[in-house]
Design a protein around this motif. Structure first.
Motif, mmCIF file in Angstrom:
data_model
loop_
_atom_site.group_PDB
_atom_site.id
_atom_site.type_symbol
_atom_site.label_atom_id
_atom_site.label_comp_id
_atom_site.label_asym_id
_atom_site.label_seq_id
_atom_site.Cartn_x
_atom_site.Cartn_y
_atom_site.Cartn_z
ATOM 1 N N TYR A 112 14.401 16.242 -3.168
ATOM 2 C CA TYR A 112 13.670 15.845 -4.478
ATOM 3 C C TYR A 112 14.671 16.363 -5.825
ATOM 4 C CZ TYR A 112 10.052 15.708 -8.289
ATOM 5 O OH TYR A 112 9.566 15.471 -9.430
ATOM 6 N N GLN A 113 14.654 17.675 -5.631
ATOM 7 C CA GLN A 113 15.701 18.421 -6.683
ATOM 8 C C GLN A 113 17.053 17.932 -6.507
ATOM 9 O OE1 GLN A 113 15.716 22.472 -5.605
ATOM 10 N NE2 GLN A 113 16.229 23.211 -7.591
ATOM 11 N N GLY A 114 17.547 17.488 -5.444
ATOM 12 C CA GLY A 114 19.151 17.026 -5.124
ATOM 13 C C GLY A 114 19.454 15.612 -5.630
ATOM 14 N N LEU A 115 18.464 14.636 -5.372
ATOM 15 C CA LEU A 115 18.577 13.360 -5.705
ATOM 16 C C LEU A 115 18.458 13.408 -7.148
ATOM 17 C CD1 LEU A 115 16.177 11.517 -3.071
ATOM 18 C CD2 LEU A 115 18.812 11.220 -3.336
ATOM 19 N N HIS A 116 17.455 14.272 -7.980
ATOM 20 C CA HIS A 116 17.466 14.083 -9.311
ATOM 21 C C HIS A 116 18.641 14.807 -10.033
ATOM 22 C CE1 HIS A 116 15.134 14.882 -12.968
ATOM 23 N NE2 HIS A 116 14.081 14.043 -12.114
ATOM 24 N N ALA A 117 19.070 15.803 -9.372
ATOM 25 C CA ALA A 117 20.174 16.424 -9.934
ATOM 26 C C ALA A 117 21.436 15.499 -9.899
ATOM 27 C CB ALA A 117 20.517 17.845 -9.124
ATOM 28 N N TYR A 118 21.581 14.878 -8.840
ATOM 29 C CA TYR A 118 22.879 14.024 -8.510
ATOM 30 C C TYR A 118 22.605 12.891 -9.191
ATOM 31 C CZ TYR A 118 26.084 11.017 -5.689
ATOM 32 O OH TYR A 118 26.706 10.228 -5.207
ATOM 33 N N ALA A 119 21.419 12.154 -9.436
ATOM 34 C CA ALA A 119 21.456 11.055 -10.674
ATOM 35 C C ALA A 119 21.733 11.379 -12.097
ATOM 36 C CB ALA A 119 20.114 10.419 -10.552
#
Ligand SMILES: [Zn+2]
Length: 871
Positions: free
Chosen positions: A669-676
């Motif tokens: 959740y955190q990763g996809l968000h930060a990546y986007a």
């Protein structure tokens, strides 16, 4: 009739039905006594004994001392104070009589004697003392001009109905100036300020008091009371400090008991009261609170018994009914609270606190005439009564409000707001009424008062009697609803339709149960019904709630009401609403709506909630267990394939690092968000889309700020992909009833596409959040005209005329045409005249006026309504 200190035998003659094992136990405390013998101590040590709550030892020390040195007044006073603390009222009167023989001019002693006589119900003697004090002070005023005596004179003046402001100025402030190191004035000021709910003054005064005596438990107790409205955490700390200094500090323990009652923790509250009664078995207020608990537990015989005991020793006969009534009103039992206040006033017509409380009770019951009249009386008699003053000021403001009536509702709104969306308010309320009264099978007691305030301060005063309460959008008292208008809520107002639906649901459930329902159930049903009425309203499972539930943060059903009163954070308060609605959903799902309604019926006849729940669920602990399973399952079902664990994100961020990281943390959740977000910052919209799409796919429920919906909407807009953007926004608003930006954007898209039915719907949904903006009304006009439904422009045009239009003549003219189409010739004519007043050469308007003046147009049309459209 005079009564004496409780001889247990007289108490035993009081009859009551014993319904709980410990019911009789409090009365047994009255038979307590005896302490161990102590050696003689000096005055300072004795005072320490008093301050730390060892009243018996202190009293004994005083007795010893007085036997040998009866000429020291301080010891007599200390003895009296100990006896008062321990409820030895009769002995205190005897002590006083002995002391008074030696100190014929002391008003400090007389003040304590007065208290003893009052508690011992020897009112004549008490009055004689007051008169003596007055005589002494007026004969030899110089004798009482030192700071300590000055404070006593102030208290005396207040007791005689003197003006509190004068007392503050001439007695307390003066005493403080004369000697800033003496604490009496600071405490007296704080007590007076607290009684008048002037928390600012109370706090500043207590600040001084702490500096003078840093180990005085009374100061910390008062500090706690003063801090509760603004700083609950510091208030709790102050209470703890008071008890640390003096574990027998009775006001502090009473305050704790009160808070437990507020949290529906009746068992612990009773224990707290029992501890108090062990120190002072004749403390009326403790007995009064036991009566309150018995009332709330529907044990009316016990309530009567405790009431009878409480009535034996209050300093003012009216206090007992006042205390019980006040607490009941705080539990939303306004009708019962009001009848207690009436009884209090019968006993003491000068009891200001009972009168202002009755005034507020009646205003909350919708009995306005008498409510306002009482506020007037208090305001006239007591210029320093802040609640009365606030109420009177508010009433003047309310007089300017517009009143709208329909279907048993009396709605009061700011005039301009009423013209803009009053009609929508009535329509929404009628809809809620139709749906919810049928569902819960209830005949409402009418009228239902609804007041909507554009000024948050006015809302707070109407609702709580005092400013504050930011964060509250609406409150329901049973047949009175108060709410803030979007104008009071800043940039991002909440959906007022959802708020009114929620509050109206409280009307239904409170009336159905005669206000006898626990807070959690009332809130739970209201939130649950919001969600049923509109999927975007109410509350849904979120990542934050999921974490609370799976982290073991659920509150057991039996303690849920407490979660509303002392939440550790705003998120926890929100969660309390959500959890309550989840309990309701669980009950309906497992046991059916009929059972929920039966529970409400049980409550209405006074059955405690836990008893009722047990009837249908078998056992409370089982319910707690099964509900927890249900809630956990719900939490686990939220985005089950998404990885919610907290991650350390790559520090050096470049595409390659991210790729490696994402391979080992797919679907974080955190990763996809930060990546986007990382791509978006570089304005690489195409690259940002993929992780956002994945997030949406895994977690479509997420509508928190910064959700994938919000980010992807930006990305798609940047890329000019209008159709995918439109689809996304539609999916978003279907879940989210509060967000304005996606609605505004959709309105723009549909307007471009000339999709008029959708323009109409979107404009309506914007108005449900903020009706005080021009654009949605204009869009409604455009949509109606485009669809050839000119009559539908009447409402938005009327609203636009209230919003400082650039072209008022044009709007009046348009409105005239719409009214004419609706057959309302007379109202139409008035609108044309308005148009011509703004623009006398307005050709089209002149023509229309002529047309309207023609014969055949004289009679009002069939649909003519007068009044509602007038400017
Ligand atoms: Zn509510």
């Amino acid at each position: 009739m005079q009564r004496r200190d409780g001889d247990p035998r007289t108490i035993a003659t009081v009859t009551w039905r014993q319904s709980r094992p410990c019911s009789l136990f409090p009365a047994l405390l009255l038979a307590l006594g005896s302490v161990s013998i102590l050696p003689a101590v000096d005055l300072q040590t004795a005072r320490e004994l008093y301050n730390t709550g060892d009243y018996a030892a202190c009293s004994q020390a005083a007795s010893l001392q007085l036997a040998s040195t009866p000429w020291m007044e301080s010891w007599w006073r200390l003895q009296l104070r100990c006896e008062l603390e321990m409820g030895e009222y009769t002995r205190a009167t005897e002590t006083y009589v002995q002391a008074a023989q030696r100190f014929s001019t002391s008003i400090r002693l007389r003040w304590l004697g007065y208290r003893a006589f009052r508690h011992a119900h020897l009112t004549n003697q008490a009055d004689i003392l007051l008169n003596e004090m007055e005589r002494l002070v007026s004969q030899t005023p110089w004798r009482y001009s030192d700071p300590v005596n000055r404070v006593i004179v102030g208290r005396l003046f207040l007791l005689r109905g003197g003006d509190p402001r004068q007392v503050l100025e001439l007695a307390y402030d003066r005493a403080q100036r004369d000697n800033p190191d003496i604490i009496d004035a600071a405490i007296a000021t704080a007590e007076l300020a607290l009684e008048k709910q002037d928390f600012t003054l109370a706090l500043s005064s207590l600040q001084k008091a702490v500096e003078i005596e840093e180990d005085n438990p009374l100061v910390y107790y008062l500090l706690s009371r003063a801090l509760v409205p603004t700083d609950p955490a510091r208030a709790s700390a102050a209470l703890e400090k008071a008890l640390e200094l003096n574990p027998h500090h009775l006001p502090t323990r009473l305050f704790l008991a009160e808070r437990m009652i507020d949290q529906e923790q009746y068992g612990p509250a009773r224990q707290q009261l029992m501890q108090i009664l062990q120190v002072n078995p004749r403390l009326s207020q403790a007995w009064a609170y036991l009566a309150v608990i018995a009332h709330l537990e529907n044990d009316l015989a016990t309530e009567r018994a405790w009431h009878a005991i409480a009535s034996q020793w209050p300093a003012d006969d009216a206090n007992v009914d006042y205390w019980i009534g006040l607490k009941l009103s705080q539990k939303y039992r306004f009708a019962e609270g009001a009848s207690y206040q009436r009884r209090a006033l019968e006993q003491n017509p000068l009891h200001t606190r009972a009168r202002i409380q009755l005034s507020q009770d009646l205003l909350r019951l919708g009995e306005e005439e008498e409510g306002w009249r009482l506020a007037d009386v208090v305001n006239e008699r007591d210029q320093y009564n802040i609640v009365a003053h606030n109420l009177i000021t508010l009433r003047d403001r309310l007089d300017d409000f517009q009143t709208l009536e329909r279907d048993g509702f009396i709605v009061r709104m700011d005039r301009r707001e009423a013209a803009i969306y009053g009609e929508r308010v009535l329509a929404l309320l009628s809809r809620a009424r139709q749906s919810l009264t049928a569902k819960y099978e209830i005949q409402l007691r009418e009228p239902i008062h609804v007041e909507i305030f554009p000024d948050q301060r006015d809302f707070a005063i109407r609702t709580f009697g005092l400013p504050g309460g930011a964060g509250f959008l609406g409150v329901c008292f049973g047949s009175v609803i108060t709410a803030t208008s979007p104008a009071a809520q800043g940039e991002q107002p909440s959906n007022w339709e959802a708020v009114l639906w929620h509050e109206f649901c409280h009307v239904v459930t409170l009336q159905k149960t005669n206000n006898k329902m626990p807070r959690w159930l009332s809130e739970g049903i209201s939130v649950y019904e919001e969600k049923l009425a509109n999927a975007g309203w109410g509350q849904s499972m979120s990542a934050g709630y999921r974490e609370i539930i799976l982290g073991g943060g659920l509150t057991p059903v039996s303690q849920l009401s407490g979660a509303f009163l002392a939440p550790p954070s705003p998120l926890h308060l929100q969660f309390a609403y959500f959890e309550s609605s989840l309990v309701v959903e669980y009950l309906v799902q497992k046991y059916g709506l009929e059972t929920l309604k039966r529970i409400l019926v049980d409550l209405s006849v006074g059955m405690p909630i836990n008893e009722s729940l047990q009837r249908y669920t078998g056992s409370l602990s089982l319910l707690d267990q099964e509900f927890e399973q249900f809630a956990r399952q719900r939490a686990e079902q939220l985005a089950p394939r998404l990885d919610f664990t907290a991650q350390e994100l790559p520090e050096e961020q470049d595409a390659a690092t991210w790729n490696t990281w994402l391979q080992s943390h797919p679907d974080s959740y955190q990763g996809l968000h930060a990546y986007a977000t990382w791509w978006m910052k570089q304005e690489k919209w195409e690259q940002a889309e993929k992780p956002l799409r994945r997030l949406l796919e895994l977690f479509p429920e997420d509508i928190d700020p910064g959700s994938a919906y919000q980010l992807l909407a930006v990305v798609l807009r940047q890329r000019g992909e209008q159709e995918p953007e439109r689809e996304l926004l539609e999916a978003w608003i279907a879940r989210d009833g509060e967000s304005l930006p996606p609605r505004r954007r959709l309105l723009e898209i549909y307007r471009q596409r000339q999709d008029w039915p959708r323009v109409d719907q979107l404009a309506q949904s914007v108005l449900a959040i903020n009706p005080l903006q021009v654009d949605p009304h204009e869009q409604l006009v455009a949509a109606a005209i485009a669809r050839g439904e000119v009559v539908r422009t009447i409402q938005p045009l009327t609203a636009l005329l209230e919003m400082e239009p650039v072209d008022p003549a044009g709007l009046h003219f348009q409105l005239a045409e719409a009214l004419l189409a609706d057959g309302r010739r007379e109202t139409a004519r008035r609108q044309v005249l308005w148009a011509l007043e703004y623009a006398p050469r307005y050709r089209a308007a002149q023509r229309l006026l002529l047309e309207l003046a023609e014969p055949g147009g004289q009679q009002p049309g069939p649909a003519e309504k007068t009044g509602s459209q007038e400017k």
